[in-house]
Each structure stands twice: as structure tokens, then as C-alpha cells.
Motif scaffolding. Sequence first.
Motif, PDB file in Angstrom:
ATOM      1  N   SER A 280       0.826  -1.211   0.000  1.00  8.83           N
ATOM      2  CA  SER A 280       0.000   0.000   0.000  1.00  8.83           C
ATOM      3  C   SER A 280       0.858   1.257   0.000  1.00  8.83           C
ATOM      4  O   SER A 280       0.543   2.240  -0.687  1.00  8.83           O
ATOM      5  CB  SER A 280      -0.930   0.008   1.224  1.00  8.83           C
ATOM      6  OG  SER A 280      -1.809  -1.089   1.195  1.00  8.83           O
TER       7      SER A 280
ATOM      8  N   THR B  19       2.372   1.630  -3.548  1.00  9.36           N
ATOM      9  CA  THR B  19       1.433   2.172  -4.524  1.00  9.36           C
ATOM     10  C   THR B  19       1.035   3.611  -4.190  1.00  9.36           C
ATOM     11  O   THR B  19       0.786   4.402  -5.099  1.00  9.36           O
ATOM     12  CB  THR B  19       0.191   1.279  -4.635  1.00  9.36           C
ATOM     13  OG1 THR B  19      -0.407   1.102  -3.347  1.00  9.36           O
ATOM     14  CG2 THR B  19       0.561  -0.085  -5.193  1.00  9.36           C
TER      15      THR B  19
ATOM     16  N   GLN C 263      -7.564  -0.207  -3.930  1.00  9.26           N
ATOM     17  CA  GLN C 263      -6.647  -1.148  -4.569  1.00  9.26           C
ATOM     18  C   GLN C 263      -7.393  -2.186  -5.394  1.00  9.26           C
ATOM     19  O   GLN C 263      -6.956  -2.561  -6.492  1.00  9.26           O
ATOM     20  CB  GLN C 263      -5.773  -1.826  -3.517  1.00  9.26           C
ATOM     21  CG  GLN C 263      -4.774  -0.885  -2.867  1.00  9.26           C
ATOM     22  CD  GLN C 263      -3.801  -1.607  -1.961  1.00  9.26           C
ATOM     23  OE1 GLN C 263      -4.181  -2.472  -1.192  1.00  9.26           O
ATOM     24  NE2 GLN C 263      -2.537  -1.245  -2.033  1.00  9.26           N
TER      25      GLN C 263
ATOM     26  N   SER D  50      -5.474   4.760  -8.500  1.00  6.49           N
ATOM     27  CA  SER D  50      -4.531   5.483  -7.653  1.00  6.49           C
ATOM     28  C   SER D  50      -5.325   6.279  -6.621  1.00  6.49           C
ATOM     29  O   SER D  50      -6.466   6.681  -6.872  1.00  6.49           O
ATOM     30  CB  SER D  50      -3.670   6.427  -8.500  1.00  6.49           C
ATOM     31  OG  SER D  50      -4.440   7.526  -8.950  1.00  6.49           O
TER      32      SER D  50
ATOM     33  N   ALA E 122      -2.683  -4.035  -8.073  1.00  4.24           N
ATOM     34  CA  ALA E 122      -3.164  -2.724  -7.643  1.00  4.24           C
ATOM     35  C   ALA E 122      -2.862  -1.640  -8.669  1.00  4.24           C
ATOM     36  O   ALA E 122      -3.608  -0.652  -8.778  1.00  4.24           O
ATOM     37  CB  ALA E 122      -2.535  -2.357  -6.296  1.00  4.24           C
TER      38      ALA E 122
ATOM     39  N   TRP F 250      -9.091   1.707   1.753  1.00  4.67           N
ATOM     40  CA  TRP F 250      -7.881   1.423   0.981  1.00  4.67           C
ATOM     41  C   TRP F 250      -8.012   0.137   0.171  1.00  4.67           C
ATOM     42  O   TRP F 250      -7.578   0.068  -0.988  1.00  4.67           O
ATOM     43  CB  TRP F 250      -6.668   1.342   1.908  1.00  4.67           C
ATOM     44  CG  TRP F 250      -5.392   1.428   1.147  1.00  4.67           C
ATOM     45  CD1 TRP F 250      -4.597   0.390   0.757  1.00  4.67           C
ATOM     46  CD2 TRP F 250      -4.771   2.607   0.625  1.00  4.67           C
ATOM     47  NE1 TRP F 250      -3.510   0.850   0.046  1.00  4.67           N
ATOM     48  CE2 TRP F 250      -3.599   2.206  -0.046  1.00  4.67           C
ATOM     49  CE3 TRP F 250      -5.091   3.962   0.673  1.00  4.67           C
ATOM     50  CZ2 TRP F 250      -2.745   3.104  -0.673  1.00  4.67           C
ATOM     51  CZ3 TRP F 250      -4.244   4.859   0.054  1.00  4.67           C
ATOM     52  CH2 TRP F 250      -3.091   4.439  -0.606  1.00  4.67           C
ATOM     53  N   GLN F 251      -8.629  -0.898   0.758  1.00  2.00           N
ATOM     54  CA  GLN F 251      -8.826  -2.145   0.027  1.00  2.00           C
ATOM     55  C   GLN F 251      -9.719  -1.930  -1.191  1.00  2.00           C
ATOM     56  O   GLN F 251      -9.499  -2.527  -2.253  1.00  2.00           O
ATOM     57  CB  GLN F 251      -9.437  -3.202   0.953  1.00  2.00           C
ATOM     58  CG  GLN F 251      -8.521  -3.690   2.055  1.00  2.00           C
ATOM     59  CD  GLN F 251      -7.312  -4.432   1.525  1.00  2.00           C
ATOM     60  OE1 GLN F 251      -7.397  -5.151   0.537  1.00  2.00           O
ATOM     61  NE2 GLN F 251      -6.173  -4.253   2.173  1.00  2.00           N
TER      62      GLN F 251
END
Length: 284
Positions: A17, A20, A235, A240, A47, A231-232
Motif C-alpha cells: 500500500s 502504490t 486497490q 490510484s 493494484a 484502501w482495500q
Amino acid sequence: MQVVSISSLKGGVGKTSVTTGLASAALAAGIPTLVVDLDPHADASTALGVRPGDQLDIGRMLKAPRRARLADNVVPSGWVERAGEASSRGAAAPVLDVAIGSAYTGIYDRPDLGRRDLRRLSTVLAGAGHYELVLVDCPPSLNGLTRMAWSASDKVALVAEPGLFSVAGTERTMRAIQLFRQEFAPGLSPAGIVANRVRSGSAEHSFRLAEMQSMFGELLLSPHIPEQANWQQIQGAAHSVHHWPGDSAKNAAALFDSLLANLMGTGRTGELVSAGTVRNRSQR
């Protein structure tokens, strides 16, 4: 060109994470960037929304590094299409390429790689001169792939959660970097430590952050990255963070902008500020 390995010897701390997030900030800033997905799980490739064709993955490039043609085998991130507005206004087209990860790299994730094998990634990256930044997403171990990445890197950024085991693992990793520098890579330096998935209301996290500050001093980078519920989702959608709607993503994007600036602009001595032992809460 700066080559930065994103490392952690403990899994589950959000290393990919952070990789990215930094790639997203580099894309937004117009920095020509290559992400090398060295983790056999290849989560960074997923991702980053890559659409592989006939290109060699990074594992097969490592197998024959002198014959690998990096420029012919990288894949543009799917994020680039969403960042194309800048090029439509006459600016240079954004560049965010990916050396695709695969399970094939696992054949090198052994503790017994010799010096010749440790130079494989350096040889592949000899063809990466047109990038300003190379981010290497390492597996969560100190086996061959991580050591190969460190051999090819200028800096190592460590990712840690503010928890007992993660902080202890970070201290061990800092010592491992020092030993690796002495034996294999005298030019390598720690870029710093990224505190990730920080919960602002957690007394434990506050305690561990203070402990990390006392142990690592200026090596603890700012800003810290808070835990982000979506966040999951970001991704999983192969977006982005800079192109995800909502204030939460906007705030996270700004944090990664600052973190990238600190990561690229700060030289580190590579020495631990304190050799203090990580404390269990019962020791307070």
C-alpha cells in the motif's frame, strides 16, 4: 535516477500500500517512475492495474539479466490513462511503468544467494536510465529477493505499524541494513521509516510512535499514514489514491505527496539513533 526499496521483514504492515501510494504521488507529480514488483504474490501489479501481454515478468528477466531488455518488457500502469489530462494540455505524457511480478521470482527467495545472484536486479535496471524514480516492492523477508533489491538500491524505506512486533522487526531490519552495507553495498542508506496504518485514537499506537521517535530519531519519516477504511476498495478497483473520489482519499493523497518529497529529498546517515530495546507495555 533513485532506486528505493520498500521493505519490511514483517508481513501485513501495508508495504505494498505504501509502494502504490508513493507511485500515485510520483505520477501526480509527473516524475517518470518504474515500479518493480519483486514480491512473488504480485499484489503491486494487481493494484497498479497492469494489463500484461507478451512481456517478460521480472522473474524471467532476472533469470537472464544480461539479455533482458527492460524497456521492451515493462507495462504501463492502468492509472496512466486517468492521469492523461496533463498531456492533453500540452504537458509531457505521464510515465508510470511496471516490471510485472510473478510467482516465478520465488526461486530466488532463498537465504543462500551469492554475490553474482545478488547483482541480477542491478543488471536488469541498467536499462532503466530514463526513469527518475524506481520503487522496488520487496517481499516481507530478508531472503534473496530483498537482498537482491538492496544491492540494486540507493535507499531502503522501511514500513512499520506502531505495534510491538512491528517496531521490534524494524529495529532488526535496521541492523540488517547496516550489516548488508558493510559486506555488499557501501552506498546503500536507509531512506527512513514509514509509520503506516496509524490509529489516532489508539493509546498503544501513540506509545509506539513515541518509542519509534526515541529509537530512530530523524529516520522516522513524516507524515505518518493513518489507517484508511477504503484502501482495500481503492486497490481492488486498481485506482490510484489521487484519482479516487472523496475527502478521505484526497487527504491520503496529500500525505503521500509529502512523504514522497521527504523520501526523495533527504539523505540519511544509516545509523540507529538509539540502540534501546523495544519495550513491552508491561515494562512501562
